[in-house]
Design a protein around this motif. Structure first.
Motif, PDB file in Angstrom:
ATOM      1  N   ILE A 212      -2.003  -8.040   6.372  1.00  0.00           N
ATOM      2  CA  ILE A 212      -1.453  -8.482   5.095  1.00  0.00           C
ATOM      3  C   ILE A 212      -2.267  -7.867   3.960  1.00  0.00           C
ATOM      4  O   ILE A 212      -3.490  -7.816   4.025  1.00  0.00           O
ATOM      5  CB  ILE A 212      -1.506 -10.025   4.976  1.00  0.00           C
ATOM      6  CG1 ILE A 212      -0.564 -10.675   5.990  1.00  0.00           C
ATOM      7  CG2 ILE A 212      -1.183 -10.488   3.564  1.00  0.00           C
ATOM      8  CD1 ILE A 212      -0.673 -12.182   6.060  1.00  0.00           C
ATOM      9  N   THR A 213      -1.570  -7.435   2.930  1.00  0.00           N
ATOM     10  CA  THR A 213      -2.205  -7.074   1.662  1.00  0.00           C
ATOM     11  C   THR A 213      -1.498  -7.883   0.591  1.00  0.00           C
ATOM     12  O   THR A 213      -0.283  -7.754   0.402  1.00  0.00           O
ATOM     13  CB  THR A 213      -2.087  -5.570   1.367  1.00  0.00           C
ATOM     14  OG1 THR A 213      -2.771  -4.847   2.394  1.00  0.00           O
ATOM     15  CG2 THR A 213      -2.718  -5.228   0.012  1.00  0.00           C
ATOM     16  N   ALA A 214      -2.236  -8.754  -0.086  1.00  0.00           N
ATOM     17  CA  ALA A 214      -1.655  -9.648  -1.093  1.00  0.00           C
ATOM     18  C   ALA A 214      -2.529  -9.674  -2.334  1.00  0.00           C
ATOM     19  O   ALA A 214      -3.745  -9.513  -2.256  1.00  0.00           O
ATOM     20  CB  ALA A 214      -1.495 -11.053  -0.533  1.00  0.00           C
ATOM     21  N   ARG A 215      -1.891  -9.921  -3.462  1.00  0.00           N
ATOM     22  CA  ARG A 215      -2.599 -10.082  -4.731  1.00  0.00           C
ATOM     23  C   ARG A 215      -2.511 -11.534  -5.213  1.00  0.00           C
ATOM     24  O   ARG A 215      -3.393 -12.015  -5.899  1.00  0.00           O
ATOM     25  CB  ARG A 215      -1.985  -9.143  -5.774  1.00  0.00           C
ATOM     26  CG  ARG A 215      -2.433  -9.338  -7.205  1.00  0.00           C
ATOM     27  CD  ARG A 215      -3.883  -8.948  -7.410  1.00  0.00           C
ATOM     28  NE  ARG A 215      -4.382  -9.303  -8.712  1.00  0.00           N
ATOM     29  CZ  ARG A 215      -4.576  -8.438  -9.697  1.00  0.00           C
ATOM     30  NH1 ARG A 215      -4.307  -7.170  -9.525  1.00  0.00           N
ATOM     31  NH2 ARG A 215      -5.054  -8.850 -10.839  1.00  0.00           N
TER      32      ARG A 215
ATOM     33  N   GLU B 176      -7.534  -8.830  -7.312  1.00  0.00           N
ATOM     34  CA  GLU B 176      -7.285  -7.497  -6.759  1.00  0.00           C
ATOM     35  C   GLU B 176      -6.531  -7.686  -5.451  1.00  0.00           C
ATOM     36  O   GLU B 176      -6.427  -8.802  -4.946  1.00  0.00           O
ATOM     37  CB  GLU B 176      -8.592  -6.746  -6.510  1.00  0.00           C
ATOM     38  CG  GLU B 176      -9.489  -7.426  -5.473  1.00  0.00           C
ATOM     39  CD  GLU B 176     -10.833  -6.729  -5.300  1.00  0.00           C
ATOM     40  OE1 GLU B 176     -11.115  -5.761  -6.025  1.00  0.00           O
ATOM     41  OE2 GLU B 176     -11.595  -7.171  -4.446  1.00  0.00           O
ATOM     42  N   ASP B 177      -6.018  -6.584  -4.912  1.00  0.00           N
ATOM     43  CA  ASP B 177      -5.375  -6.668  -3.599  1.00  0.00           C
ATOM     44  C   ASP B 177      -6.419  -7.061  -2.561  1.00  0.00           C
ATOM     45  O   ASP B 177      -7.527  -6.522  -2.549  1.00  0.00           O
ATOM     46  CB  ASP B 177      -4.757  -5.327  -3.207  1.00  0.00           C
ATOM     47  CG  ASP B 177      -3.461  -5.040  -3.949  1.00  0.00           C
ATOM     48  OD1 ASP B 177      -2.940  -5.947  -4.621  1.00  0.00           O
ATOM     49  OD2 ASP B 177      -2.979  -3.896  -3.854  1.00  0.00           O
ATOM     50  N   VAL B 178      -6.049  -8.013  -1.709  1.00  0.00           N
ATOM     51  CA  VAL B 178      -6.916  -8.460  -0.615  1.00  0.00           C
ATOM     52  C   VAL B 178      -6.166  -8.168   0.683  1.00  0.00           C
ATOM     53  O   VAL B 178      -4.972  -8.444   0.778  1.00  0.00           O
ATOM     54  CB  VAL B 178      -7.228  -9.966  -0.728  1.00  0.00           C
ATOM     55  CG1 VAL B 178      -8.071 -10.438   0.434  1.00  0.00           C
ATOM     56  CG2 VAL B 178      -7.921 -10.264  -2.052  1.00  0.00           C
ATOM     57  N   SER B 179      -6.865  -7.598   1.673  1.00  0.00           N
ATOM     58  CA  SER B 179      -6.203  -7.183   2.914  1.00  0.00           C
ATOM     59  C   SER B 179      -6.880  -7.754   4.143  1.00  0.00           C
ATOM     60  O   SER B 179      -8.079  -8.030   4.132  1.00  0.00           O
ATOM     61  CB  SER B 179      -6.209  -5.655   3.028  1.00  0.00           C
ATOM     62  OG  SER B 179      -5.484  -5.079   1.983  1.00  0.00           O
TER      63      SER B 179
END
Length: 166
Positions: A111-114, A139-142
């Motif tokens: 998953i990459t989510a902001r 920021e985007d968190v993955s």
């Protein structure tokens, strides 16, 4: 409860202003002595994850206003997950309602989510499911394909809602 509400994730990253959503209006009762108590707050409050494609604004009121949800991966499914072990407190001497819950994790997910969008899932249609708040991760968190995407809520709670007169 009439008036406006302000929500902020306990880390003060986000503030929204809008009318008191039905989920709070229906679920908090004032007792005759002026104290408040949680009432029927066992509805499905859910958290969905969104990419940086989504830009939350205070004009967004319902799930139907949200776009850019992350795709299904591992244990993450469309619509997100229900908050578990919810605790709602309403101190008599304040105009605040605090919603707390267990931390959330999606396992074996890439998953990459902001953003994490918090909403009331009880209404049947997305156009009627009110947004309660959101968290901007900054920021985007993955997470990797075999990893865990984890949200650790602040010790102060998931949401703190302050009701004020218009």
């Amino acid at each position: 409860m009439a008036g406006y509400w302000e929500t902020s994730q306990a880390t003060d990253r986000v503030v929204l202003h809008r009318r008191v959503p039905p989920s709070f209006d229906e679920n908090i009762e004032l007792a005759s002595d002026g104290t408040r108590s949680p009432y029927r707050f066992d509805g499905q409050i859910k958290v969905m994850l969104c990419t940086s494609e989504y830009l939350p604004t205070d004009a967004h009121e319902y799930v139907s206003d949200v776009f850019g949800e992350v795709p299904q991966s591992g244990t993450y499914v469309p619509g997100g997950s229900v908050l578990r072990a919810k605790e709602v407190t309403c101190p008599a001497a304040s105009n605040t309602v605090t919603v707390d819950a267990a931390d959330l994790g999606w396992y074996e997910s890439a998953i990459t989510a902001r953003y994490a969008v918090i909403y009331d899932n009880r209404p049947y249609k997305a156009a009627k499911k009110p947004l309660l708040g959101f968290v901007d991760f900054g920021e985007d968190v993955s997470s990797s394909a075999d990893g865990v995407f984890q949200i650790t809520w602040s010790a102060a709670g998931v949401l703190v809602v302050t009701v004020t007169e218009p």
